[in-house]
Design an enzyme around this catalytic site. Sequence first.
Site, PDB file in Angstrom:
ATOM      1  N   ASP A 121     -15.318  10.947  -9.160  1.00 59.12           N
ATOM      2  CA  ASP A 121     -16.144  12.146  -9.021  1.00 59.12           C
ATOM      3  C   ASP A 121     -17.615  11.761  -9.080  1.00 59.12           C
ATOM      4  OD1 ASP A 121     -14.290  14.362  -8.813  1.00 59.12           O
ATOM      5  OD2 ASP A 121     -13.677  13.860 -10.858  1.00 59.12           O
TER       6      ASP A 121
ATOM      7  N   ASP B 150      -7.762  19.628  -8.390  1.00 59.01           N
ATOM      8  CA  ASP B 150      -8.628  18.784  -9.213  1.00 59.01           C
ATOM      9  C   ASP B 150      -9.273  19.642 -10.300  1.00 59.01           C
ATOM     10  OD1 ASP B 150     -10.402  16.858 -10.119  1.00 59.01           O
ATOM     11  OD2 ASP B 150     -11.589  16.763  -8.274  1.00 59.01           O
TER      12      ASP B 150
HETATM   13 ZN    ZN Z   1     -12.819  15.343  -8.136  1.00 51.96          ZN
END
Ligand code: ZN
Length: 229
Positions: free
Chosen positions: A27, A169
């Site tokens: 991320d 997610d």
């Molecule tokens: Zn992510």
Amino acid sequence: MLAADYGCLADEIRRVAVSGADALHLDIMDAHFVPNLSFGPDMVALSKKTSPGLDRNVHLMMTRPDLYIDRFIDAGAQALQIHVEADCDIWAGLRAIRARGVRAGLVLRPQTPVAALLPYVPLCDAVLFMTVNPGYGGQAFMGDVLPKIAQLRKHADGSGFGALDIMVDGGINDETAALCAAQGANMYVAGSFLFKQADMTAAVKRLRELCEAKRQVTCTRQQPATPNP
Ligand code: ZN
């Protein structure tokens, strides 16, 4: 990787590589699109160097992801996801990712309607639903995203894009992943849940089994529906 122990990153990457997980999810936060900062292309390069065989999946939580596509691909990204809410030309972004032979994905914040991404489905290999507000790890799963997963799966299957991967997610554990699987998601990004396990391999196996069981039940239920023309 957001939930990994940053004091021993290479060991954490190797831990994921031997766990049976399909990919490493990184991320990238720019302190603009989201309030937080995480890491950059060097982390992708470290992942490639440490475990070359582990797929590298990079989620750009950035206002201008288009300016960084090449840098992340050069560092070793094999799938790149950009937000539909980003301040850039989404068509051009998705095309630029695919032009380099990398899988292109589009991400939706929890509040964004599915309609915002439907025009882009033909250019997407994956759609990622944020199931928490992007910006921090360790948040609780938002169940109101579930009907949107079902809506997209139905749209994709009915419009010739049945191979589209649907990812979730945020707040993903064995329980919430199974809920998403039942709606048609087939890729589950788990952070805190997996990294806190003493035995990550057993947790990945259990998560996979639970999700596959849920998906089979859903597919069986859907079979009597009228086939696509
Ligand atoms: Zn992510």
